[in-house]
Design an enzyme around this catalytic site. Structure first.
Site, short mmCIF file in Angstrom:
data_model
loop_
_atom_site.label_atom_id
_atom_site.label_comp_id
_atom_site.label_asym_id
_atom_site.label_seq_id
_atom_site.Cartn_x
_atom_site.Cartn_y
_atom_site.Cartn_z
N CYS A 43 0.95 -1.22 0.13
CA CYS A 43 -0.06 0.10 0.04
C CYS A 43 0.84 1.43 -0.11
CB CYS A 43 -0.77 0.16 1.21
SG CYS A 43 -2.05 -1.33 1.25
N THR A 270 -10.56 -24.43 1.98
CA THR A 270 -11.29 -24.90 0.83
C THR A 270 -12.08 -26.14 0.80
OG1 THR A 270 -9.28 -26.34 -0.13
CG2 THR A 270 -9.33 -23.74 -0.51
N ASN A 271 -12.38 -26.67 -0.57
CA ASN A 271 -13.31 -28.08 -0.61
C ASN A 271 -12.19 -29.06 -0.07
OD1 ASN A 271 -12.23 -27.01 -3.33
ND2 ASN A 271 -12.76 -29.25 -3.66
N LYS A 431 -21.59 17.88 19.47
CA LYS A 431 -22.52 16.88 18.83
C LYS A 431 -21.61 16.37 17.43
CE LYS A 431 -26.48 18.95 18.24
NZ LYS A 431 -26.42 20.22 19.17
#
Length: 442
Positions: A43, A270-271, A431
């Site tokens: 980044c 994952t699977n 506020k």
């Protein structure tokens, strides 16, 4: 003793390996990455190019040698995993320096391969100077080019995070910058009225934006756009986005989902329960809708790494989904979002009401203050906050973080008025703008 192999050594891979070591003192952990650097702060790359960060090496968090010495984790850079044999539980690895291939066994495998920059097929693109910015090597190449060739102009293709951050940094280097964006607005994650604020900021700093457009032809410095405009630039920077790197997963017959990412369960498996997937290439779910979602940002990768490390050590902490909370600096403005935007709400036929608030970041009589604009979407029945966007000067980051927390906690828009937020003239008002949103919601 468990043997854990990690593919990828940046945000997700390096973090998951480090956190596994924290919980599993005896496990053998091996990392492979095809790049020449590990654990760098991706980044920060636009800001190195722009000179805001003076030393490129400041982005490097650690080295393979330090990882071995401090954490007893073996890191092999310039090594590409070319195949996964799920039956035998081995990966095939190519040493990119020697071109030798070998096999590495595993008990558990963690995929954190990241993504590949998207470069559309364009007539004549090979005739010009073109860059993508995805890794540390890309950044060094761009830096070297700017330093040695002294370019005066750039066309950026894509108006997402990297495209806008690079526009700012190149302008600060004195370049003339144009942005070509295929859609009707910059930053598609934003509502159109928020995007328009960002577009004006870009234009006010000399950036020309070509929307609903794309490059149709390139001839050296000459660039033709689809709608007929003709541009000239010393180089092109492709910032269209990244495609998840899923070739290994596809070949290993792991399930690929609607977002083109690797489908994972709530524990990032994952699977194949012996294989986890995290980071840019992993498909998870949206926190609000439960639909498939993939967010290629740093926070999800780090959170997913923690959950995987915990799961491997025997503690099941479910990943509850993604809000996609994000923030971007564009010259004097910051723009941030979390949850669902207006377009997503409409497409998913989710009933919503919006409330907007224009405020000052802090007390107007205090010399350092700025304007901010908040827009919040909420369910008119349950009153729960569904999404939010904030744009302005100082204080955007703290407001979006409060709103992301509100969504995660299931707060209503009315609860916002009751939040006891910190106040002193340099920071807010009695506020806070967040409170004002709660008071104004109908």
């Amino acid at each position: 003793m468990k043997k854990i192999v990690v593919i990828g050594a940046v945000a997700g891979g390096a973090t998951v390996a480090s956190q596994i070591r924290f919980y599993e003192k005896e496990a053998k952990i091996v990392i492979f990455d095809q790049d020449e650097t590990m654990s760098y702060a991706a980044c920060g790359m636009p800001y190195v190019i722009g000179g805001e960060i003076k030393e490129a090496d400041d982005l490097l968090a650690t080295t393979p040698e330090e990882f071995k010495e401090i954490r007893n984790i073996d890191v092999h850079l310039k090594h590409r995993v070319t195949n996964i044999n799920r039956q035998q539980k081995v990966v095939e690895v190519l040493n990119l320096e020697t071109q030798q291939t070998f096999e590495e066994s595993y008990d558990l495998l963690i995929l954190s391969p990241g993504g590949t920059p998207i470069v559309p097929k364009t007539t004549g693109l090979e005739s010009t100077t073109m860059f993508t910015l995805r890794n540390f090597s890309d950044m060094k190449r761009i830096n070297h080019y700017i330093t040695t060739k002294k370019p005066k102009s750039c066309v950026i293709v894509g108006a997402g995070f990297i495209g806008l951050e690079m526009a700012e940094n190149l302008v600060q280097l004195g370049l003339t910058v144009s942005i070509v964006e295929k859609s009707h607005q910059v930053m598609n994650i934003l509502d159109i009225d928020i995007a328009e604020v960002i577009e004006k900021e870009l234009q006010d700093h000399g950036v020309t934006i070509y929307k609903n457009n794309f490059i149709s032809n390139v001839s050296n410095r000459n660039i033709d756009l689809d709608l007929g405009e003709k541009l000239e630039a010393d180089f092109i920077l492709m910032c269209i986005g990244v495609a998840p790197s899923t070739d290994l997963a596809v070949n290993a017959e792991l399930t690929i989902g609607k977002t083109r990412g690797i489908v994972t369960n709530e524990y990032l498996q994952t699977n194949d329960p012996s294989i986890y997937a995290i980071g840019d290439a992993a498909e998870n779910i949206d926190f609000i809708t439960g639909d498939a979602k993939r967010v290629p940002l740093a926070w999800p990768a780090h959170r997913q790494a923690y959950i995987v490390a915990k799961h491997i050590s025997g503690e099941k902490i479910p990943f509850k989904g993604l809000l996609g909370t994000s923030i971007c600096k564009v010259f004097s403005l910051s723009v941030a979002s979390t949850g669902l935007n207006e377009q997503t709400l409409i497409v998913n036929q989710i009933d919503y009401t919006s409330v907007s608030q224009k405020s000052l970041s802090n007390a107007g009589y205090y010399p350092d203050h700025s304007k901010i604009f908040l827009k919040i979407h909420y369910d008119p029945s349950s009153r729960k906050v569904l999404g939010a966007q904030v744009v302005g000067g100082k204080g955007v980051d703290k407001r979006i973080d409060v709103l992301a927390t509100a969504i995660y906690a299931g707060l209503t828009v009315d609860d916002l008025q009751a939040l006891e937020l910190a106040y002193a003239p340099p920071y807010s008002a009695p506020k806070d703008p967040i409170n004002m949103v709660g008071y104004r919601a109908k």
